[in-house]
Write a protein that holds these residues in place. Structure first.
Motif, PDB file in Angstrom:
ATOM      1  N   ILE A  90      43.809  60.156  32.965  1.00  0.00           N
ATOM      2  CA  ILE A  90      42.788  59.395  32.132  1.00  0.00           C
ATOM      3  C   ILE A  90      43.158  59.880  30.996  1.00  0.00           C
ATOM      4  CG2 ILE A  90      39.936  59.295  31.744  1.00  0.00           C
ATOM      5  CD1 ILE A  90      40.363  59.794  35.171  1.00  0.00           C
ATOM      6  N   ASN A  91      43.534  59.039  29.806  1.00  0.00           N
ATOM      7  CA  ASN A  91      43.823  59.324  28.308  1.00  0.00           C
ATOM      8  C   ASN A  91      42.559  59.095  27.439  1.00  0.00           C
ATOM      9  OD1 ASN A  91      46.397  60.610  28.639  1.00  0.00           O
ATOM     10  ND2 ASN A  91      47.378  58.082  29.080  1.00  0.00           N
ATOM     11  N   GLU A  92      42.165  59.696  26.783  1.00  0.00           N
ATOM     12  CA  GLU A  92      40.999  59.485  25.588  1.00  0.00           C
ATOM     13  C   GLU A  92      42.160  58.082  24.439  1.00  0.00           C
ATOM     14  OE1 GLU A  92      39.360  62.921  24.640  1.00  0.00           O
ATOM     15  OE2 GLU A  92      40.504  63.648  23.207  1.00  0.00           O
ATOM     16  N   TYR A  93      41.960  57.551  23.409  1.00  0.00           N
ATOM     17  CA  TYR A  93      42.276  57.383  21.838  1.00  0.00           C
ATOM     18  C   TYR A  93      40.994  56.311  21.231  1.00  0.00           C
ATOM     19  CZ  TYR A  93      41.183  52.307  23.647  1.00  0.00           C
ATOM     20  OH  TYR A  93      40.310  51.049  24.411  1.00  0.00           O
ATOM     21  N   ARG A  94      41.192  55.991  19.875  1.00  0.00           N
ATOM     22  CA  ARG A  94      39.919  55.780  19.048  1.00  0.00           C
ATOM     23  C   ARG A  94      40.119  54.417  18.379  1.00  0.00           C
ATOM     24  NH1 ARG A  94      39.493  61.344  19.272  1.00  0.00           N
ATOM     25  NH2 ARG A  94      37.647  62.509  19.238  1.00  0.00           N
ATOM     26  N   ASP A  95      39.954  53.719  18.453  1.00  0.00           N
ATOM     27  CA  ASP A  95      39.911  52.526  17.783  1.00  0.00           C
ATOM     28  C   ASP A  95      39.084  51.451  17.775  1.00  0.00           C
ATOM     29  OD1 ASP A  95      41.002  50.261  17.463  1.00  0.00           O
ATOM     30  OD2 ASP A  95      41.565  49.394  19.533  1.00  0.00           O
ATOM     31  N   TYR A  96      38.925  50.723  16.755  1.00  0.00           N
ATOM     32  CA  TYR A  96      37.544  50.017  16.038  1.00  0.00           C
ATOM     33  C   TYR A  96      38.145  48.623  17.084  1.00  0.00           C
ATOM     34  CZ  TYR A  96      33.803  48.014  13.566  1.00  0.00           C
ATOM     35  OH  TYR A  96      32.587  46.956  13.490  1.00  0.00           O
ATOM     36  N   SER A  97      37.312  48.947  18.079  1.00  0.00           N
ATOM     37  CA  SER A  97      37.095  47.342  18.547  1.00  0.00           C
ATOM     38  C   SER A  97      36.088  46.898  19.633  1.00  0.00           C
ATOM     39  CB  SER A  97      38.337  47.212  19.769  1.00  0.00           C
ATOM     40  OG  SER A  97      38.654  47.854  20.803  1.00  0.00           O
ATOM     41  N   GLY A  98      35.474  46.077  20.580  1.00  0.00           N
ATOM     42  CA  GLY A  98      34.916  45.982  21.323  1.00  0.00           C
ATOM     43  C   GLY A  98      35.232  46.458  23.262  1.00  0.00           C
ATOM     44  N   LYS A 119      37.232  56.904  22.236  1.00  0.00           N
ATOM     45  CA  LYS A 119      36.485  57.320  21.851  1.00  0.00           C
ATOM     46  C   LYS A 119      35.633  56.902  20.594  1.00  0.00           C
ATOM     47  CE  LYS A 119      36.430  62.012  23.501  1.00  0.00           C
ATOM     48  NZ  LYS A 119      36.856  63.378  22.436  1.00  0.00           N
ATOM     49  N   HIS A 120      36.006  55.577  20.437  1.00  0.00           N
ATOM     50  CA  HIS A 120      35.190  55.350  19.244  1.00  0.00           C
ATOM     51  C   HIS A 120      34.074  55.857  19.130  1.00  0.00           C
ATOM     52  CE1 HIS A 120      34.182  53.269  15.291  1.00  0.00           C
ATOM     53  NE2 HIS A 120      35.006  53.170  14.988  1.00  0.00           N
ATOM     54  N   PRO A 121      33.574  55.461  18.082  1.00  0.00           N
ATOM     55  CA  PRO A 121      31.632  56.320  17.874  1.00  0.00           C
ATOM     56  C   PRO A 121      31.130  55.190  18.813  1.00  0.00           C
ATOM     57  CG  PRO A 121      32.742  56.951  15.816  1.00  0.00           C
ATOM     58  CD  PRO A 121      34.111  56.900  16.539  1.00  0.00           C
ATOM     59  N   VAL A 122      31.027  54.238  18.115  1.00  0.00           N
ATOM     60  CA  VAL A 122      30.387  52.770  19.139  1.00  0.00           C
ATOM     61  C   VAL A 122      30.919  52.431  20.153  1.00  0.00           C
ATOM     62  CG1 VAL A 122      31.098  51.481  17.094  1.00  0.00           C
ATOM     63  CG2 VAL A 122      32.496  51.318  19.141  1.00  0.00           C
ATOM     64  N   LYS A 124      30.361  55.891  22.581  1.00  0.00           N
ATOM     65  CA  LYS A 124      30.195  56.632  22.147  1.00  0.00           C
ATOM     66  C   LYS A 124      28.957  57.021  23.663  1.00  0.00           C
ATOM     67  CE  LYS A 124      26.194  58.186  18.398  1.00  0.00           C
ATOM     68  NZ  LYS A 124      25.351  57.622  19.599  1.00  0.00           N
ATOM     69  N   ASP A 125      27.433  56.237  23.462  1.00  0.00           N
ATOM     70  CA  ASP A 125      27.263  56.350  24.546  1.00  0.00           C
ATOM     71  C   ASP A 125      27.248  56.010  25.932  1.00  0.00           C
ATOM     72  OD1 ASP A 125      24.844  57.346  22.717  1.00  0.00           O
ATOM     73  OD2 ASP A 125      24.445  55.490  22.161  1.00  0.00           O
ATOM     74  N   PHE A 126      29.087  55.194  25.976  1.00  0.00           N
ATOM     75  CA  PHE A 126      29.004  54.581  26.694  1.00  0.00           C
ATOM     76  C   PHE A 126      30.490  55.759  27.997  1.00  0.00           C
ATOM     77  CE2 PHE A 126      27.129  51.674  24.041  1.00  0.00           C
ATOM     78  CZ  PHE A 126      26.384  51.489  25.157  1.00  0.00           C
ATOM     79  N   LEU A 127      30.915  56.935  26.763  1.00  0.00           N
ATOM     80  CA  LEU A 127      32.171  56.688  27.423  1.00  0.00           C
ATOM     81  C   LEU A 127      32.261  57.044  28.781  1.00  0.00           C
ATOM     82  CD1 LEU A 127      33.421  59.925  24.548  1.00  0.00           C
ATOM     83  CD2 LEU A 127      33.641  57.416  24.928  1.00  0.00           C
ATOM     84  N   GLU A 128      30.584  57.662  29.616  1.00  0.00           N
ATOM     85  CA  GLU A 128      30.766  57.987  31.474  1.00  0.00           C
ATOM     86  C   GLU A 128      31.067  56.563  32.281  1.00  0.00           C
ATOM     87  OE1 GLU A 128      29.316  59.639  28.285  1.00  0.00           O
ATOM     88  OE2 GLU A 128      30.017  61.497  28.772  1.00  0.00           O
ATOM     89  N   LEU A 129      29.578  56.056  31.051  1.00  0.00           N
ATOM     90  CA  LEU A 129      29.836  54.262  32.274  1.00  0.00           C
ATOM     91  C   LEU A 129      31.299  53.901  31.982  1.00  0.00           C
ATOM     92  CD1 LEU A 129      28.117  52.821  33.190  1.00  0.00           C
ATOM     93  CD2 LEU A 129      27.384  51.423  31.304  1.00  0.00           C
ATOM     94  N   ASN A 130      32.267  54.277  30.871  1.00  0.00           N
ATOM     95  CA  ASN A 130      33.343  53.209  31.260  1.00  0.00           C
ATOM     96  C   ASN A 130      34.096  53.945  31.764  1.00  0.00           C
ATOM     97  OD1 ASN A 130      31.726  51.438  29.293  1.00  0.00           O
ATOM     98  ND2 ASN A 130      32.984  52.352  27.174  1.00  0.00           N
ATOM     99  N   THR A 131      34.255  54.614  32.045  1.00  0.00           N
ATOM    100  CA  THR A 131      34.967  55.302  32.690  1.00  0.00           C
ATOM    101  C   THR A 131      34.831  55.106  34.256  1.00  0.00           C
ATOM    102  OG1 THR A 131      35.419  57.705  30.871  1.00  0.00           O
ATOM    103  CG2 THR A 131      36.061  58.207  33.416  1.00  0.00           C
ATOM    104  N   ALA A 132      33.806  55.145  34.419  1.00  0.00           N
ATOM    105  CA  ALA A 132      33.152  54.863  36.551  1.00  0.00           C
ATOM    106  C   ALA A 132      33.708  53.585  36.202  1.00  0.00           C
ATOM    107  CB  ALA A 132      32.181  55.637  36.483  1.00  0.00           C
TER     108      ALA A 132
END
Ligand code: ZN
Length: 229
Positions: A90-98, A119-122, A124-132
């Protein structure tokens, strides 16, 4: 997306897998459907004795790394994994996209190769939901039913989708496609395509799965992500 620098096993152009946007939610709707184990029971006849940390290699950094550990515990409280599954990072990255995250898999063998979370700030509230959610795609592909095919696409899941169809968010999206209006705005073509995407079975499955994990384990960060939609 499976592009060359991320994995040498895949080929640009054949890469259509998941581009996950963060909607719709099912969890906090008044007509939420309770999860039924029989929906997935036929898909998991093997013993599921491995845990999430046996299957995923948590490569995240900072506080997100410990959030992912919590997600593993949440998943372990809900279900196990088959033994001998190849470990997926499970990797993280930052990219301005939807795109909030991706399950990368080989276009031919459908072998899962990685999960990555934006992990782009847009997001940030959904990192855990998106991981699941991405783990939900993995479970669909690798844990339930036969290796190399998405269980959500099989007839065994039809009862699950009948229940999903009755939920408010799905009905609203169907209505938007029918009427060409969304929240009283004319539905542009890109939005229409996006709604069709949200209504495909793999997406509906992954969204329902992430909320199931959040609800079952009371994982606050996952549930906060659901609420913020
Ligand atoms: Zn998805």
């Amino acid at each position: 997306m499976l592009y060359g620098t991320r994995t040498t096993e895949a080929h640009p152009g054949e890469d259509y897998n998941c581009r996950c946007w963060a909607e719709p939610a099912f969890g906090d709707e008044p007509d939420t459907k309770p999860w039924k184990d029989e929906w997935t029971a036929t898909g998991s006849e093997q013993s599921l004795s491995a845990g999430a940390s046996d299957v995923f290699n948590n490569q995240a950094t900072g506080s997100f790394k410990s959030s992912i550990k919590d997600i593993f515990s949440s998943i372990d409280s809900a279900h196990g994994f088959k033994k001998n599954i190849d470990v997926v990072p499970i990797n993280e990255y930052r990219d301005y996209s939807g795109t909030g995250g991706t399950l990368g898999y080989h276009p031919l063998t459908k072998n899962p190769v990685f999960i990555e979370i934006n992990k782009h700030p847009v997001h940030k509230d959904f990192l855990e939901l998106n991981t699941a959610h991405e783990i939900g795609h993995f479970v669909d592909l690798e844990v339930l039913g036969n290796k190399g095919s998405f269980y959500s696409e099989t007839p065994f899941m039809s009862e699950f989708f009948l229940a999903i169809e009755e939920t408010n968010p799905v009905q609203k999206l169907r209505e938007a496609l029918r009427t060409g209006l969304f929240r009283n705005d004319l539905l542009r073509q890109d939005r229409r395509n996006h709604i069709r995407y949200l209504l495909n079975k793999q997406e509906l499955w992954a969204r329902a799965y992430s909320q199931y994990i959040g609800t079952k384990s009371k994982n606050k960060k996952i549930l906060d992500g659901v609420k913020k939609h």
